[in-house]
Design an enzyme around this catalytic site. Structure first.
Site, PDB file in Angstrom:
ATOM      1  N   GLU A 299       0.829  -1.202   0.000  1.00  0.00           N
ATOM      2  CA  GLU A 299       0.000   0.000   0.000  1.00  0.00           C
ATOM      3  C   GLU A 299       0.864   1.253   0.000  1.00  0.00           C
ATOM      4  O   GLU A 299       0.651   2.181  -0.780  1.00  0.00           O
ATOM      5  CB  GLU A 299      -0.928  -0.004   1.212  1.00  0.00           C
ATOM      6  CG  GLU A 299      -1.775   1.237   1.357  1.00  0.00           C
ATOM      7  CD  GLU A 299      -2.757   1.398   0.215  1.00  0.00           C
ATOM      8  OE1 GLU A 299      -2.563   2.316  -0.607  1.00  0.00           O
ATOM      9  OE2 GLU A 299      -3.697   0.605   0.124  1.00  0.00           O
ATOM     10  N   ASP A 303       1.097   4.195  -2.850  1.00  0.00           N
ATOM     11  CA  ASP A 303       0.777   5.599  -2.583  1.00  0.00           C
ATOM     12  C   ASP A 303       1.889   6.524  -3.070  1.00  0.00           C
ATOM     13  O   ASP A 303       1.628   7.523  -3.741  1.00  0.00           O
ATOM     14  CB  ASP A 303       0.529   5.810  -1.084  1.00  0.00           C
ATOM     15  CG  ASP A 303      -0.771   5.170  -0.615  1.00  0.00           C
ATOM     16  OD1 ASP A 303      -1.570   4.783  -1.474  1.00  0.00           O
ATOM     17  OD2 ASP A 303      -0.973   5.058   0.600  1.00  0.00           O
ATOM     18  N   SER A 526      -7.394   2.993  -3.311  1.00  0.00           N
ATOM     19  CA  SER A 526      -6.160   3.501  -2.728  1.00  0.00           C
ATOM     20  C   SER A 526      -5.107   3.751  -3.783  1.00  0.00           C
ATOM     21  O   SER A 526      -4.036   4.257  -3.474  1.00  0.00           O
ATOM     22  CB  SER A 526      -5.619   2.537  -1.669  1.00  0.00           C
ATOM     23  OG  SER A 526      -5.389   1.280  -2.246  1.00  0.00           O
ATOM     24  N   ASP A 589     -22.915  10.664  -8.802  1.00  0.00           N
ATOM     25  CA  ASP A 589     -23.444   9.366  -8.356  1.00  0.00           C
ATOM     26  C   ASP A 589     -22.556   8.825  -7.240  1.00  0.00           C
ATOM     27  O   ASP A 589     -21.380   9.201  -7.131  1.00  0.00           O
ATOM     28  CB  ASP A 589     -23.517   8.368  -9.519  1.00  0.00           C
ATOM     29  CG  ASP A 589     -22.199   8.221 -10.256  1.00  0.00           C
ATOM     30  OD1 ASP A 589     -21.250   7.660  -9.674  1.00  0.00           O
ATOM     31  OD2 ASP A 589     -22.115   8.665 -11.416  1.00  0.00           O
TER      32      ASP A 589
END
Length: 610
Positions: A299, A303, A526, A589
């Site tokens: 992760e 990023d 992410s 939406d």
């Protein structure tokens, strides 16, 4: 990949024989209660000598005025637009009254408790206490609860306060919050060329637009594709000394510099040095530049690489906050098992200068968080926005909710969609995900089992309606219209009057990235969130170079003006909970928000110059 404090077997065993005995307190009454969420089981009484870092949220003196000023400086129709508040001005608005501070300190002093530390505005007090003392202080009992994934925490589903303090204390944690930071990335890492997802064969499309077709294909989406698709290619930065983009890390995550170098060597060779030099700040014993020791940091790598791939020259900052997990509790070391956002945001608010954009790719089901605690953490985010920072949070990877988990937490097990927090907070900008290019559609990947036998569930851009926060004024028209046009579909499954999200979207399927020295792909909101953050960092560069303030809290501008600089997404839906979920439609939406960035249009609408 969720986290909580891990209790050793010895501590659990001790908990069965070392019982703290709560004392009924005269003049006390119940302050807060929260049902234990699904997936958690009570194991044993918590050991009386186990120490917790207890955080006490004092009533803020004038949050209503802070909120008013937040909207004034964030609304382009306001005469105060762009006049962001200073740290001192924010602290003055939220610091507790003298009465509140005196009463709480007197209560603590009566129990012989001395505060360990304070937030910058002194609206949070931290004390370190054994569970036995906390039980007496709050008239409660702590138990060890085990999650179905094996992790354990010590929690008290309900707790009390002296009657005269109810109006002066908003929340105290860790007590009844079971909130855990969950990574919003599909951990379907695959080696280059070995695509285990069978749907890739149908997804591998080459656009007919010659510019996009030259650099984009759906099996591995690169920075060259993003800059072409969102039209940032060729932009020359002019305000790098005034501008920053940051991202947060939790659960032991931190970006691996050598992987960042490999990524930039391939996709941004002129910026390789960025991977070696960008600051990695550590908070609450978070990890720093340690070498890779397991499967973590996918992760964090994503990023950093998503931001640096689209905007490598704007200074990038990494924040790694420790706490929950990894943490091995002991008698002598306080258990920092709060959800980590509060630790991070209170540290951030103590800084006099903070980045203009901050990306966060973690969240959890909203119903795991007590209402009182969610509101207070959200109010901390409002303070950041008032100071001119755009806070972006990933909207989630399970559509309207993970299949099999879509039931209420009120004890009735009612079928419900599962909104996520913090993206449901009205003071942050939630980011959804798209895929494909002509046109972009809702990011969706069906469940599959890889050749290694590992099962991968559905991945869909998340979206929904909060059960805690009301519709904010800035999106009331769009949300009300969307709900009306649903014609009653999914009635009872969601809160029609709740804050709805996401607000914006960008690509989020099969990002090219490096991990553990190998190139692969990874998906998730992410990925969309840091990518969008990097693009907004470019918009801020154009604004600052033109002598204008940064965008700050985005949503009032997005819904009133900025939407004209977005590509509307009208195909796909927020698949989850065993149903198709909310569909993407023309306009806003709850799956892709208002759409994906068109950089030149956004700069022009914001008043900057290319």
């Amino acid at each position: 990949m969720v986290g909580a404090t891990v209790f050793s077997a010895a501590i659990v065993a001790a908990a069965q024989v070392v019982f703290a005995t709560p004392v009924a307190r005269p003049g006390y009454s119940l302050k807060d209660s929260h049902n234990v969420p699904r997936g958690w089981t009570k194991v044993a009484r918590a050991p009386a000598d186990h120490v917790l870092d207890l955080q006490i949220g004092l009533k803020q003196s004038n949050f209503d005025e802070l909120e008013k000023q937040l909207y004034e400086v964030s609304d382009p129709a306001s005469a105060k637009y762009g006049q962001h508040l200073s740290a001192d001005e924010v602290e003055e608005l939220v610091k507790p009254t003298k009465e509140t501070s005196d009463l709480v300190h007197q209560w603590l002093g009566d129990h012989g408790i001395v505060p360990e530390s304070y937030s910058a505005a002194r609206d949070w007090i931290t004390v370190s206490l054994p569970i036995g003392e906390i039980e007496k202080l709050l008239g409660t009992e702590y138990h060890v609860f085990e999650h179905k994934d094996g992790s354990k925490v010590a929690r008290a589903p309900e707790w009390s306060l002296p009657n005269h303090l109810h109006a002066h204390i908003d929340t105290i944690q860790p007590t009844n919050s079971f909130f855990r930071a969950r990574k919003q990335a599909s951990q379907a890492f695959v080696d280059t060329g070995i695509f285990s997802d069978p749907s890739l064969k149908s997804l591998k499309q080459y656009p007919t637009n010659s510019d996009i077709g030259a650099v984009c294909n759906t099996s591995s989406v690169t920075p060259q594709c993003f800059e072409t698709l969102y039209k940032t290619k060729g932009y020359k930065l002019r305000a790098t000394s005034k501008n920053k983009v940051a991202f947060t890390n939790y659960l032991g995550e931190h970006p691996i510099r050598t992987d960042g170098e490999l990524f930039l060597e391939k996709f941004r060779p002129e910026a390789v040095s960025v991977a070696r030099t960008f600051p990695q700040l550590t908070l609450a014993d978070g990890p720093g530049d340690e070498p890779l020791s397991g499967s973590e940091s996918k992760e964090a790598n994503l990023d950093f690489q998503a931001i640096a791939g689209i905007n490598p020259k704007t200074p990038i900052i990494s924040y790694s906050t420790g706490g929950s997990p990894p943490f091995i509790p002991s008698k002598s070391t306080p258990d920092n098992s709060n959800e980590p956002y509060l630790v991070w945001v209170n540290w951030l608010l103590a800084q006099k200068s903070i980045p203009q954009v901050i990306s966060t790719s973690y969240a959890d089901d909203e119903q795991t968080v007590p209402v009182s605690y969610a509101r207070r953490v959200c109010q901390q985010f409002a303070q950041v926005g008032a100071r001119g920072t755009s806070l972006l949070f990933a909207s989630g990877d399970s559509g309207v909710g993970s299949y099999g988990d879509c039931v209420s937490n009120d004890g009735n097990n009612t079928d419900k969609f599962l909104p996520e927090f913090p993206p449901s907070c009205p003071y942050v900008t939630a980011v959804g995900a798209t895929k494909n290019f002509e046109p972009e559609v809702v990011a969706y990947r069906p469940a599959f089992v890889g050749p290694d036998g590992v099962a991968h569930g559905n991945y869909t851009s998340g979206g929904g309606f909060s059960n805690i926060f009301d519709i904010p004024k800035y999106q009331k028209k769009e949300v009300t219209s969307y709900v009306k046009n649903l014609g009653g579909e999914y009635d009872g499954w969601y809160n029609k009057k709740g804050r709805a999200y996401p607000d914006i979207a960008s690509q989020g399927l099969y990002f090219a990235y490096f991990w553990n020295g190998t190139e692969g792909v990874i998906s998730g909101t992410s990925a969309s969130t840091p990518l969008t953050s990097g693009i907004l960092g470019l918009v801020n560069d154009a604004l600052l170079a033109s002598g204008k303030p940064s965008l700050g809290f985005l949503n009032p501008w997005l819904y009133s003006v900025g939407y004209k600089g977005l590509n509307d997404i009208i195909e796909g839906s927020a698949v989850g909970c065993g149903v198709d979920g909310f569909p993407a439609v023309k306009g806003w939406d709850p799956v892709t928000g208002l759409g994906t960035p068109d950089f030149p249009k956004l700069v022009k609408l914001a008043g900057g110059k290319l």
